[in-house]
Motif scaffolding. Structure first.
Motif, short mmCIF file in Angstrom:
data_model
loop_
_atom_site.label_atom_id
_atom_site.label_comp_id
_atom_site.label_asym_id
_atom_site.label_seq_id
_atom_site.Cartn_x
_atom_site.Cartn_y
_atom_site.Cartn_z
N ALA A 1 0.61 -1.18 -0.11
CA ALA A 1 0.04 -0.04 -0.13
C ALA A 1 0.99 1.29 -0.07
N VAL A 2 0.31 2.41 -0.63
CA VAL A 2 1.02 3.45 -0.71
C VAL A 2 -0.15 4.66 -0.36
N LEU A 3 0.04 5.05 0.86
CA LEU A 3 -0.87 6.29 1.51
C LEU A 3 -0.36 7.60 1.15
N ALA A 4 -1.19 8.60 0.76
CA ALA A 4 -0.90 9.95 0.27
C ALA A 4 -2.15 10.77 0.62
N GLY A 5 -1.73 12.21 0.23
CA GLY A 5 -2.68 13.27 0.64
C GLY A 5 -2.53 13.96 -0.50
N HIS A 6 -2.41 15.64 -0.17
CA HIS A 6 -2.07 16.51 -1.03
C HIS A 6 -2.92 17.07 -1.79
N VAL A 7 -3.99 16.36 -2.25
CA VAL A 7 -5.05 16.74 -3.09
C VAL A 7 -6.37 17.22 -2.72
N HIS A 8 -6.45 16.79 -1.19
CA HIS A 8 -7.56 17.04 -0.79
C HIS A 8 -8.92 16.33 -0.95
N THR A 9 -8.85 15.24 -1.79
CA THR A 9 -9.97 14.74 -2.18
C THR A 9 -9.57 13.06 -2.09
N ASP A 10 -10.48 12.25 -2.32
CA ASP A 10 -10.22 10.67 -2.16
C ASP A 10 -9.94 10.25 -3.56
N GLY A 11 -9.22 9.08 -3.64
CA GLY A 11 -8.59 8.47 -4.86
C GLY A 11 -8.35 7.08 -4.39
N SER B 1 -9.61 23.07 3.08
CA SER B 1 -10.57 23.19 2.15
C SER B 1 -10.55 22.16 1.22
N GLY B 2 -11.89 21.72 0.83
CA GLY B 2 -11.89 20.70 -0.17
C GLY B 2 -13.28 20.28 -0.35
N ASP B 3 -13.82 19.10 -0.84
CA ASP B 3 -14.90 18.80 -0.94
C ASP B 3 -15.77 18.62 0.36
N TYR B 4 -15.07 17.90 1.17
CA TYR B 4 -15.46 17.97 2.69
C TYR B 4 -14.14 17.32 3.21
N ARG B 5 -14.23 17.46 4.80
CA ARG B 5 -13.41 16.95 5.66
C ARG B 5 -13.55 15.62 6.31
N GLY B 6 -12.58 14.67 6.22
CA GLY B 6 -12.78 13.55 6.61
C GLY B 6 -11.43 12.76 6.95
N PHE B 7 -11.63 11.40 6.93
CA PHE B 7 -10.45 10.40 7.23
C PHE B 7 -10.90 9.06 6.65
N GLY C 1 -21.95 1.47 2.68
CA GLY C 1 -22.80 1.71 1.17
C GLY C 1 -21.73 2.31 0.09
N ARG C 2 -20.79 3.05 0.28
CA ARG C 2 -19.61 3.44 -0.77
C ARG C 2 -18.66 2.51 -0.97
N ASN C 3 -18.22 2.76 -2.46
CA ASN C 3 -17.27 1.64 -2.93
C ASN C 3 -16.34 2.61 -3.02
N PRO C 4 -15.07 2.28 -2.39
CA PRO C 4 -13.87 3.25 -2.36
C PRO C 4 -13.11 3.10 -3.60
N LEU C 5 -13.26 1.95 -4.39
CA LEU C 5 -12.65 1.82 -5.57
C LEU C 5 -13.62 2.54 -6.90
N ARG C 6 -14.73 3.19 -6.51
CA ARG C 6 -15.26 3.73 -7.34
C ARG C 6 -15.68 5.22 -7.14
N GLU C 7 -15.87 5.61 -5.92
CA GLU C 7 -16.15 7.07 -5.63
C GLU C 7 -15.64 7.24 -3.99
N GLN C 8 -15.92 8.57 -3.66
CA GLN C 8 -15.44 9.20 -2.60
C GLN C 8 -15.97 8.21 -1.36
N SER C 9 -15.51 7.97 -0.20
CA SER C 9 -15.71 7.04 0.67
C SER C 9 -15.29 7.64 2.10
N SER C 10 -14.47 8.63 2.15
CA SER C 10 -13.97 8.86 3.46
C SER C 10 -15.11 9.38 4.42
N PHE C 11 -14.86 8.93 5.82
CA PHE C 11 -15.97 9.39 6.71
C PHE C 11 -16.02 11.00 7.02
#
Length: 635
Positions: free
Chosen positions: A316-326, A345-351, A369-379
């Protein structure tokens, strides 16, 4: 810090500075940002700067003070390396590491004693804290503190921070704030820098004065049983340089049998990318459309990093910077996980939560109910608040909790850790407020204080619980410092009010602003903008004179107020606004045969007139002098 040092005795979560007449010695490894993981009875090395010898070492935690055997010491690159043996009977947990080295020197939360080698490692992934920015009127530290208290209530093994911990790397106040809040985490924390942590620093000041002094090393590795965690520094420009890549290969080669997890700030793949990708470092040109810009611009470094990931089987490679999920699953083996900002600032705040198995399997856990491989899913942190307000003397601490239904976490209870004043008997502390939520309260001695562990039933709405050694009967103080604009126009201008509110008891619960005119009444809540500072916004109001009262209420229900009157300017009446243009038009009516007008001559500005006059005077003086010199002698 010359002349003295600070003994920082921390609960596995709260920074506690205690002053000692101490040497300049400090622990440089392990740190709270890179703790060392050991089993009971296992040896480990620690490194001190500014020390020539140590007279003893021990582990410190609430209710625990366990001696360490010093097995040996030696000098390396001007620093003292100390080999220590963990007691065989050491209880699993997170400890401060302390030394007697001419004085007491401690590094908080830097030794992680494992019960056994873990079969699975579950980490909370937080990124882009940006202490201390304000987002939509909310201070990032409130989001940060909420996230800390939430992960303390979750069954996670560790917490990782993937950079941009502060907004400006040379801001020492923000670095201190990050250190304080990060040390409230009850689990081991692993931290790396981002480009904002490098902002307004150079290589030397970054490592010696700023990040290195208040957080830790820029890149590092740690072994946690069968797992290898490696922190990388993508710097200000957004990539890992060749020297660091050589170091990375040496680390990966020395730990071939471990499950490998990399942390870095700038993601290898671009933002908002959710997909499975197959490829090879040998044909990286085919992957270039998917790469993040800073890596695409440094294709040689990107190729080398990808080679290491492929050849050494990084899980696994964990990253940030872009303020959004991927999320990119590369070759079905390596999970590239990017998480939304925790506080910026970003779409929303979470982890997110990321689970890594001993077999190299990876699972990303987020919103149900969210698929992390298809869409944003952070709490989702937005709308939730879990914070601790301490009284100045620590004889009272209040927990403020409100959980949003959008959070996405099912929490049967909240676990909150507090530090309390130990000059009071432990039995003198009582619970006030929403006391029916309290499931348990444990108070243990910890250095010169008490460490309290408070378990609460997760509230359905807003709740406050105060643990205090006394009843608070004194009201807070409040002052309306100023407002702007000073002469607002009725019905047109909003008014911003700046308020100071403080409390010497349990703390300020909130500040509201009430306003009234002849037939007009209303109230607005003030937002906290800093310690003791609040701001409120009044909407445009149709009034000639407004009575405005700031009301501060503390956690015991005591209230205080301060009142001012605001005078409003009245806008021109509609008939006057219409009449004025009409009169002007009449005055400007041309005659039937207007005479041609000469072009208007530009009028010199006053400054220009003065300058011309000054030059003229100077010329006259010079001319007079010359004429006198040329005049015949004797006259």
């Amino acid at each position: 810090m010359k002349g003295r040092t600070l003994l920082i005795l921390l609960l596995p979560l709260l920074a506690l500075p205690l002053a000692f007449s101490a040497p300049e010695a400090r622990v440089v490894d392990p740190r709270y940002s890179v703790p060392v993981a050991v089993l009971p009875g296992q040896a480990f090395n620690a490194t001190l700067a500014g020390a020539e010898s140590v007279a003893g070492a021990w582990l410190l935690a609430p209710g625990v003070n366990a001696s360490l055997r010093v097995a040996g010491t030696w000098l390396r690159e001007g620093k003292l390396v100390v080999q220590l043996e963990t007691p065989k009977g050491a209880k699993p947990g997170l400890y401060d590491l302390c030394f007697s080295a001419g004085g007491v020197v401690c590094e908080p939360r830097s030794v992680w004693v494992l019960e056994r080698e873990p079969e699975r490692l579950t980490v909370a992934h937080l990124t882009d804290i940006h202490v201390e920015v304000v987002v939509d009127g909310v201070r990032s530290t409130l989001y940060f503190e909420t996230a800390v208290n939430l992960v303390n209530s979750l069954p996670v093994d560790a917490v990782v921070f993937t950079g941009d911990n502060v907004d400006i790397g040379s801001d020492i106040d923000s670095l201190k704030k990050f250190r304080s809040l990060a040390n409230r985490v009850a689990k081991p924390t692993f931290v790396i820098p981002g480009n904002h942590d490098h902002a307004q620093t150079d290589e030397k000041s970054f490592s010696e004065l700023y990040y290195g002094a208040y957080v830790g090393p820029a890149y590092w590795y740690r072994v946690v049983g069968p797992f290898l965690l490696v922190g990388l520094d993508t710097g200000y420009a957004g990539y890992v340089d060749s020297n660091q890549l050589k170091w990375l290969e040496s680390v990966l080669a020395a730990h071939r049998g471990k499950v490998k997890v990399l942390l870095m700030h700038h993601p290898l793949f671009r933002a908002n990318l959710f997909r499975e990708i197959n490829g090879s470092w040998r044909e990286i040109d085919k992957l270039q459309p998917y790469l993040y810009a800073s890596w695409a611009d440094r294709i040689d470094e990107a190729r080398e990093l990808l080679r290491l990931i492929e050849e050494y089987g990084v899980a696994a490679v964990l990253a940030g910077h872009v303020h959004t999920d991927g999320l990119v699953v590369y070759n079905g083996r390596t999970w590239f996980v990017t998480t939304v900002t925790a506080c910026g600032s970003g779409d929303y705040r979470g982890f997110k939560l990321v689970e890594i198995g001993r077999d190299g399997s990876v699972k990303v856990v987020g919103l149900p109910g969210r698929n992390p491989l298809r869409e944003q899913s952070s709490f989702v942190l937005d709308g939730s608040l879990v914070r601790v307000v301490e009284s100045p003397d620590r004889r009272a601490s209040t927990v403020v909790a409100q959980l949003s239904p959008n959070l996405g976490l099912e929490l049967p209870e909240l676990t909150i850790h507090l530090l309390l004043n130990a000059t009071q008997p432990a039995g003198s502390y009582r619970v006030y407020g929403n006391s029916t939520l309290v499931k348990s309260l444990e108070i243990l001695p910890y250095g010169g204080l008490y460490a309290a562990k408070l378990a609460l039933t997760a509230p359905k709405g807003a709740a406050t619980v105060t643990v205090a050694a006394y009843e608070d009967r004194e009201p807070p103080t409040v002052s309306l410092l100023m407002y702007t604009p000073r002469k607002p126009v009725a019905g047109r201008d909003s008014v911003t009010l700046y308020i100071k509110a403080e409390d010497g008891g349990w703390g300020v619960r909130g500040v509201r602003v009430e306003y009234a005119a002849d037939t007009l009444k209303g109230a607005v809540e003030a937002r906290e903008t800093g310690p003791g500072s609040y701001r409120a916004e009044l909407p445009p109001l149709n009034a000639s004179k407004l009575r405005v009262t700031a009301v501060a209420v503390d956690f015991a229900g005591n209230a205080a107020s301060d009142t001012v009157e605001i005078e409003y300017a009245q806008p021109p009446k509609p008939q006057e606004q219409q009449a004025q243009p009409s009169q002007q038009q009449q005055q400007q009516q041309p005659s039937q045969q207007p005479a041609p007008q000469a072009p208007a001559q530009p009028q010199p500005l006053p400054a220009q007139v003065i300058a011309v006059a000054a030059v003229a005077v100077a010329v006259a003086i010079v001319a007079a002098v010359l004429l006198r010199r040329r005049a015949p002698k004797g006259r």
